[in-house]
Design a protein around this motif. Structure first.
Motif, PDB file in Angstrom:
ATOM      1  N   ALA A  58       0.857  -1.194   0.000  1.00  0.00           N
ATOM      2  CA  ALA A  58       0.000   0.000   0.000  1.00  0.00           C
ATOM      3  C   ALA A  58       0.891   1.240   0.000  1.00  0.00           C
ATOM      4  CB  ALA A  58      -0.904   0.008   1.226  1.00  0.00           C
ATOM      5  N   GLY A  59       0.466   2.252  -0.766  1.00  0.00           N
ATOM      6  CA  GLY A  59       1.164   3.536  -0.761  1.00  0.00           C
ATOM      7  C   GLY A  59       2.111   3.707  -1.919  1.00  0.00           C
ATOM      8  N   GLU A  60       2.358   4.968  -2.228  1.00  0.00           N
ATOM      9  CA  GLU A  60       3.136   5.321  -3.431  1.00  0.00           C
ATOM     10  C   GLU A  60       4.409   6.087  -3.092  1.00  0.00           C
ATOM     11  OE1 GLU A  60       2.062   4.530  -6.450  1.00  0.00           O
ATOM     12  OE2 GLU A  60       0.141   3.718  -5.741  1.00  0.00           O
ATOM     13  N   ASN A  61       4.559   6.527  -1.855  1.00  0.00           N
ATOM     14  CA  ASN A  61       5.723   7.372  -1.532  1.00  0.00           C
ATOM     15  C   ASN A  61       6.940   6.518  -1.204  1.00  0.00           C
ATOM     16  OD1 ASN A  61       4.088   9.617  -1.818  1.00  0.00           O
ATOM     17  ND2 ASN A  61       3.433   9.530   0.332  1.00  0.00           N
ATOM     18  N   GLY A  62       8.074   7.182  -1.047  1.00  0.00           N
ATOM     19  CA  GLY A  62       9.280   6.480  -0.632  1.00  0.00           C
ATOM     20  C   GLY A  62       9.857   5.617  -1.740  1.00  0.00           C
ATOM     21  N   PHE A  63      10.530   4.529  -1.361  1.00  0.00           N
ATOM     22  CA  PHE A  63      11.171   3.645  -2.340  1.00  0.00           C
ATOM     23  C   PHE A  63      11.374   2.281  -1.690  1.00  0.00           C
ATOM     24  CE2 PHE A  63      15.543   3.401  -0.682  1.00  0.00           C
ATOM     25  CZ  PHE A  63      15.563   4.473   0.203  1.00  0.00           C
ATOM     26  N   GLY A  64      11.943   1.381  -2.467  1.00  0.00           N
ATOM     27  CA  GLY A  64      12.327   0.077  -1.919  1.00  0.00           C
ATOM     28  C   GLY A  64      11.142  -0.688  -1.344  1.00  0.00           C
ATOM     29  N   TYR A  65      11.282  -1.079  -0.093  1.00  0.00           N
ATOM     30  CA  TYR A  65      10.273  -1.903   0.584  1.00  0.00           C
ATOM     31  C   TYR A  65       9.242  -1.069   1.335  1.00  0.00           C
ATOM     32  CZ  TYR A  65      13.740  -5.624  -0.229  1.00  0.00           C
ATOM     33  OH  TYR A  65      14.627  -6.518  -0.801  1.00  0.00           O
ATOM     34  N   ILE A 117       5.546  -2.122   1.925  1.00  0.00           N
ATOM     35  CA  ILE A 117       5.148  -3.276   2.765  1.00  0.00           C
ATOM     36  C   ILE A 117       5.656  -3.157   4.202  1.00  0.00           C
ATOM     37  CG2 ILE A 117       4.800  -4.973   0.924  1.00  0.00           C
ATOM     38  CD1 ILE A 117       7.638  -6.090   1.638  1.00  0.00           C
ATOM     39  N   PHE A 118       6.224  -2.010   4.566  1.00  0.00           N
ATOM     40  CA  PHE A 118       6.762  -1.866   5.929  1.00  0.00           C
ATOM     41  C   PHE A 118       5.857  -0.939   6.748  1.00  0.00           C
ATOM     42  CE2 PHE A 118       9.431   0.119   9.185  1.00  0.00           C
ATOM     43  CZ  PHE A 118      10.065  -0.987   9.733  1.00  0.00           C
ATOM     44  N   ILE A 119       5.307  -1.493   7.830  1.00  0.00           N
ATOM     45  CA  ILE A 119       4.443  -0.703   8.721  1.00  0.00           C
ATOM     46  C   ILE A 119       5.257  -0.342   9.966  1.00  0.00           C
ATOM     47  CG2 ILE A 119       2.321  -0.694  10.097  1.00  0.00           C
ATOM     48  CD1 ILE A 119       1.242  -2.874   8.194  1.00  0.00           C
ATOM     49  N   PRO A 120       5.630   0.943  10.122  1.00  0.00           N
ATOM     50  CA  PRO A 120       6.427   1.306  11.298  1.00  0.00           C
ATOM     51  C   PRO A 120       5.616   1.109  12.573  1.00  0.00           C
ATOM     52  CG  PRO A 120       6.300   3.130   9.695  1.00  0.00           C
ATOM     53  CD  PRO A 120       5.319   2.095   9.266  1.00  0.00           C
ATOM     54  N   ASN A 121       6.269   0.703  13.651  1.00  0.00           N
ATOM     55  CA  ASN A 121       5.559   0.552  14.938  1.00  0.00           C
ATOM     56  C   ASN A 121       4.885   1.869  15.322  1.00  0.00           C
ATOM     57  OD1 ASN A 121       6.380  -2.051  15.123  1.00  0.00           O
ATOM     58  ND2 ASN A 121       7.827  -1.743  16.811  1.00  0.00           N
ATOM     59  N   GLY A 122       3.634   1.743  15.819  1.00  0.00           N
ATOM     60  CA  GLY A 122       2.897   2.943  16.230  1.00  0.00           C
ATOM     61  C   GLY A 122       2.034   3.513  15.111  1.00  0.00           C
ATOM     62  N   TYR A 123       2.103   2.916  13.925  1.00  0.00           N
ATOM     63  CA  TYR A 123       1.301   3.390  12.781  1.00  0.00           C
ATOM     64  C   TYR A 123       0.419   2.248  12.300  1.00  0.00           C
ATOM     65  CZ  TYR A 123       4.360   7.435  12.491  1.00  0.00           C
ATOM     66  OH  TYR A 123       5.040   8.577  12.786  1.00  0.00           O
ATOM     67  N   ALA A 134       5.193   3.831   2.878  1.00  0.00           N
ATOM     68  CA  ALA A 134       4.891   4.471   1.592  1.00  0.00           C
ATOM     69  C   ALA A 134       3.589   5.263   1.628  1.00  0.00           C
ATOM     70  CB  ALA A 134       4.825   3.419   0.487  1.00  0.00           C
ATOM     71  N   GLN A 135       2.807   5.097   2.708  1.00  0.00           N
ATOM     72  CA  GLN A 135       1.584   5.907   2.866  1.00  0.00           C
ATOM     73  C   GLN A 135       1.858   7.145   3.717  1.00  0.00           C
ATOM     74  OE1 GLN A 135      -0.764   2.456   4.290  1.00  0.00           O
ATOM     75  NE2 GLN A 135      -2.257   2.998   2.710  1.00  0.00           N
ATOM     76  N   LEU A 136       3.063   7.233   4.270  1.00  0.00           N
ATOM     77  CA  LEU A 136       3.423   8.445   5.020  1.00  0.00           C
ATOM     78  C   LEU A 136       3.942   9.482   4.038  1.00  0.00           C
ATOM     79  CD1 LEU A 136       5.462   6.943   8.043  1.00  0.00           C
ATOM     80  CD2 LEU A 136       3.010   7.386   7.875  1.00  0.00           C
TER      81      LEU A 136
END
Ligand code: CZF
Ligand code: MG
Length: 199
Positions: free
Chosen positions: A149-156, A159-165, A170-172
């Motif tokens: 999910a998400g279009e921002n950032g790069f790489g992984y 598929i990476f959900i930071p703790n607390g989110y 990529a959705q941030l």
């Protein structure tokens, strides 16, 4: 404006460094922006530290000025720390972000939510000709999503959900990522050195 060379050809990293350094009125210049064509540097190390040092020292030797390099990756507990230092080329030499994501999701099929813990790790190396290298390490804890999910950032990031989110990196927004990322957590430790570059 002062400049600092970042020994990377990764456009996603370069964008993040530009944003971090602009706060100190320093322009971060990536290898793709130099007048010279720089051959790809072989990352022959088996640790983030070794690879960061190889990249920083080879460019510092060539340019005869201080150079910062970033070696980073995603460590997934259920995969014994893989893809780790091999994150960029996990699905092959072509460094394809989508293929890397597909491989990770495939390998984590059947792995439940509580077992999907992971962290991004970033090691920064500063090479200064004639001086010992400086190393700083940052990480960002999280879990691997079941789908992208998400279009921002790069790489992984998708598929990476930071703790607390409850959304992926990529959705941030880039400003949000740059507050919590492994890269940010490494770079804050270099703050004194960065400020000195502007004197
Ligand atoms: O979703 C992500 N968000 C990030 O913030 C991030 N940071 C690193 N990574 C992954 O780890 C590899 C680094 O490998 P790496 O350090 O060798 O860099 P690279 O080969 O892409 O460029 P270079 O700096 O070596 O020129 C990258 O390609 C990505 O797959 C990230 N993924
Ligand atoms: Mg690389």
């Amino acid at each position: 404006m002062k400049e600092i060379i970042i020994a990377t050809k990764n456009a996603g990293k370069a964008k993040e460094f530009k944003s971090f350094f602009s706060a100190y009125h320093i322009e971060a210049i990536s290898l793709s922006e130099l007048d010279k064509d720089i051959d790809d540097i072989e990352e022959t190390g088996t640790t983030f530290e070794e690879n960061a040092a190889i990249k920083a020292q080879s460019i510092a030797g060539m340019m005869r000025c201080p150079v910062l390099a970033d070696d980073s990756g995603l460590m997934i507990d259920a995969l014994n720390g893989r893809p780790g230092v091999y994150s960029a080329r996990y699905a092959g030499e072509q460094k394809d972000d989508q293929a890397n994501i597909d491989k990770v999701l495939y390998e984590l099929k059947g792995v439940g939510a509580s077992e999907r813990t992971a962290r991004f790790v970033c090691v920064l190396a500063v090479a200064i000709p004639g001086e010992p290298a400086i190393f700083k390490k940052g990480s960002c804890e999280g879990t691997i999503a079941f789908s992208e999910a998400g279009e921002n950032g790069f790489g992984y990031d998708p598929i990476f959900i930071p703790n607390g989110y409850n959304k992926t990196m990529a959705q941030l927004s880039s400003a949000e990522k740059n507050k919590i990322s492994h890269r940010k957590n490494a770079i804050v430790q270099l703050e004194d050195w960065v400020k000195n570059q502007n004197k």
